[in-house]
Scaffold this active site. Structure first.
Site, PDB file in Angstrom:
ATOM      1  N   HIS A 259       3.151  -5.554  -8.466  1.00  0.00           N
ATOM      2  CA  HIS A 259       3.043  -4.110  -8.366  1.00  0.00           C
ATOM      3  C   HIS A 259       4.076  -3.535  -7.397  1.00  0.00           C
ATOM      4  O   HIS A 259       4.360  -2.353  -7.380  1.00  0.00           O
ATOM      5  CB  HIS A 259       1.619  -3.779  -7.901  1.00  0.00           C
ATOM      6  CG  HIS A 259       1.243  -2.344  -7.992  1.00  0.00           C
ATOM      7  ND1 HIS A 259       2.149  -1.326  -8.146  1.00  0.00           N
ATOM      8  CD2 HIS A 259       0.045  -1.747  -7.955  1.00  0.00           C
ATOM      9  CE1 HIS A 259       1.515  -0.167  -8.188  1.00  0.00           C
ATOM     10  NE2 HIS A 259       0.242  -0.404  -8.073  1.00  0.00           N
ATOM     11  N   CYS A 260       4.650  -4.400  -6.530  1.00  0.00           N
ATOM     12  CA  CYS A 260       5.461  -3.863  -5.420  1.00  0.00           C
ATOM     13  C   CYS A 260       6.965  -4.025  -5.622  1.00  0.00           C
ATOM     14  O   CYS A 260       7.685  -3.036  -5.729  1.00  0.00           O
ATOM     15  CB  CYS A 260       5.055  -4.544  -4.122  1.00  0.00           C
ATOM     16  SG  CYS A 260       3.381  -4.118  -3.632  1.00  0.00           S
ATOM     17  N   ILE A 261       7.428  -5.276  -5.672  1.00  0.00           N
ATOM     18  CA  ILE A 261       8.872  -5.517  -5.589  1.00  0.00           C
ATOM     19  C   ILE A 261       9.646  -4.859  -6.739  1.00  0.00           C
ATOM     20  O   ILE A 261      10.686  -4.241  -6.500  1.00  0.00           O
ATOM     21  CB  ILE A 261       9.174  -7.040  -5.503  1.00  0.00           C
ATOM     22  CG1 ILE A 261       8.423  -7.647  -4.303  1.00  0.00           C
ATOM     23  CG2 ILE A 261      10.654  -7.321  -5.409  1.00  0.00           C
ATOM     24  CD1 ILE A 261       8.775  -7.082  -2.952  1.00  0.00           C
ATOM     25  N   ILE A 263       8.882  -2.240  -8.317  1.00  0.00           N
ATOM     26  CA  ILE A 263       8.592  -0.813  -8.445  1.00  0.00           C
ATOM     27  C   ILE A 263       8.948  -0.007  -7.192  1.00  0.00           C
ATOM     28  O   ILE A 263       9.661   0.992  -7.265  1.00  0.00           O
ATOM     29  CB  ILE A 263       7.092  -0.626  -8.786  1.00  0.00           C
ATOM     30  CG1 ILE A 263       6.837  -1.195 -10.191  1.00  0.00           C
ATOM     31  CG2 ILE A 263       6.681   0.838  -8.717  1.00  0.00           C
ATOM     32  CD1 ILE A 263       5.398  -1.195 -10.622  1.00  0.00           C
ATOM     33  N   ASP A 264       8.488  -0.468  -6.037  1.00  0.00           N
ATOM     34  CA  ASP A 264       8.612   0.354  -4.829  1.00  0.00           C
ATOM     35  C   ASP A 264      10.044   0.743  -4.453  1.00  0.00           C
ATOM     36  O   ASP A 264      10.285   1.897  -4.063  1.00  0.00           O
ATOM     37  CB  ASP A 264       7.948  -0.338  -3.632  1.00  0.00           C
ATOM     38  CG  ASP A 264       6.480  -0.610  -3.902  1.00  0.00           C
ATOM     39  OD1 ASP A 264       5.938  -0.062  -4.876  1.00  0.00           O
ATOM     40  OD2 ASP A 264       5.886  -1.387  -3.136  1.00  0.00           O
TER      41      ASP A 264
END
Ligand SMILES: NC(=O)c1ccc[n+]([C@@H]2O[C@H](COP(=O)([O-])OP(=O)(O)OC[C@H]3O[C@@H](n4cnc5c(N)ncnc54)[C@H](O)[C@@H]3O)[C@@H](O)[C@H]2O)c1
Length: 420
Positions: A259-261, A263-264
């Site tokens: 969910h993070c790398i 997208i953020d």
């Protein structure tokens, strides 16, 4: 007030937070938009990897309750927002969940309430998006209620660092807002660190994720040219990481997931472009390199089969491990999906196995599950290890395979074993 805190959004981030607060003896209410999530939790069922059913039952026994009734937010002194911040179809930040959670809190905002946003987002969101929604009530941030950004740092599956022993960063709209958050988190988190404002806390989270993203891209690019040059990059990294200062090891892989790398960093590069009109070049380059890894893996698979005088078309390719990180069931943004699609498009017969995935929804009907990996590796023309779950006996699987392509650097080197 009947509740010390309401956690808004009870997923991978919100639920462990609710657990720690509940363990510390706080009265915790969970508000989630999904009736399935709420019903499951109230029945003692966990839907995230980091909590077992027994953990949820323990919370319920300590008074935790989940609800879909937003009016109950008004029962709490503190509201913590842990809702998703995905990208829209055109790759732009999608703050719809944050706005809707903020709207629900605004309708139930009490004087003196502490409102904290934990969802990862671009700098300025707390001040420019959340504050106006909350202030539409006529109440003022910093005067009538406290407003804070505190980035979530949860690492699903990490057995060493969880919500309690990972330092918590807080940035307040005013110094008093930050102090209120230090007070709140200090009750159940070992260390709380203040930044000078909400933007600094928002940007700290994006710096952390961007740092990982860029360093993974660096080794992914090196993996490609090291292979061409006949250099074993895994050996290179093992040597470099013996330096006790100034170096942190990152490893190549089949692509970035979760969910993070993936997208953020887009939130940050979008923000730089939108506000300043120029690109955040490091992020955009890293994006480009990491996004090409699934194609690279498939090209290497094709080369391995080619050396056996086989084509991808008609060959059986077994994918081992389709989640985005080891030892968890989370499949979000997993690079296994584009790899499977590319293999299918090339005419391969694709099978998969994953101890955590009974049904691979993203590939529903197009890829069959091999029930016994030990047997399936013998039958497949090529096995590709995409995720090194600790359930796998990788040396044994590699030894039994016709060809074994290891994208995680875990199989012993040898004939018919190829590393990324
Ligand atoms: N999962 C991670 O590893 C991780 C790590 C660090 C940061 N984050 C960030 O934390 C945030 C939350 O991520 P997550 O992984 O917990 O997401 P998730 O999808 O696991 O959980 C989010 C929950 O919020 C609920 N929800 C959605 N809209 C809502 C609303 N308006 N009101 C109430 N509930 C609502 C959903 O039903 C879901 O249960 C994201 O910004 C993410 O980038 C995630």
């Amino acid at each position: 007030m009947a509740q010390d805190v309401v956690v808004v959004g009870l997923g991978y981030v919100g639920l462990p937070l609710a657990q720690e607060a509940s363990r510390a003896g706080m009265r915790v209410l969970g508000f989630d938009a999904s009736a399935d999530v709420v019903d499951g939790l109230n029945a003692g069922k966990s839907h995230v990897d980091d909590l077992t059913d027994a953990d949820v039952s323990e919370m319920v026994n300590h008074g935790f309750e989940a609800t879909t009734d937003s009016s109950r937010i008004s029962e709490a002194k503190v509201a913590v927002i842990c809702v998703p911040t995905p990208l829209s179809n055109d790759g732009l930040p999608d703050l719809a969940y944050v706005k809707s959670a903020a709207g629900a809190i605004a309708e139930n905002l009490n004087p003196g309430m502490l409102v904290i946003l934990e969802s990862t987002t671009y700098p300025g969101t707390t001040d420019e998006i959340l504050r106006p929604i909350l202030e539409s009530t006529g109440r003022r941030a910093g005067e009538d209620f406290h407003l804070v950004f505190s980035p979530e740092r949860i690492d699903p599956g990490n057995e060493k660092f969880g919500a309690k022993n990972t330092p918590k960063v807080v940035g307040g709209h005013t110094p008093a807002c930050a102090d209120a958050a230090v007070d709140f988190y200090g009750k159940f988190i070992d260390k709380v660190v203040k930044t000078s404002g909400t933007r600094e806390a928002e940007t700290a989270k994006l710096l952390e994720n961007t740092y990982r993203h860029i360093n993974i891209a660096l080794v992914n690019e090196m993996a490609q040219f090291c292979h061409e040059l006949g250099i074993d990059l895994w050996d290179v990294i093992d040597a470099a990481k013996t330096k006790p200062f100034g170096f942190q090891a990152f490893y190549p892989g089949p692509g970035v997931g979760g969910h993070c790398i993936p997208i953020d960093p887009n939130y940050l590069s979008h923000n730089v472009r939108a506000k300043l009109g120029y690109p955040f070049r490091f992020v955009e380059l890293a994006q480009e390199i990491n996004a090409t890894m699934p194609q690279y893996v498939v090209r290497r698979a094709q080369d391995i089969l080619n050396d056996d005088s086989k084509a991808l078309r008609g060959s059986t390719v077994l994918l081992l491990g389709v989640t985005y990180k080891p030892n968890i069931a989370d499949q979000r943004e997993s690079p296994a999906v584009p790899i499977a699609k590319l293999l299918l498009n090339a005419g391969a017969n694709v099978q998969f196995h994953d101890p955590f995935v009974a049904e691979w929804d993203a590939m529903a009907g197009r890829v069959t599950r091999a029930e016994q990996p030990e047997k399936a590796v013998e039958e497949a023309d090529l096995t590709i290890l995409l995720q090194n779950h600790s359930d796998y006996d990788i040396p044994a699987l590699a030894a039994a395979s016709q060809e074994f392509f290891d994208t995680r650097g875990k199989a012993p080197r040898g004939d018919r074993v190829y590393r990324l």
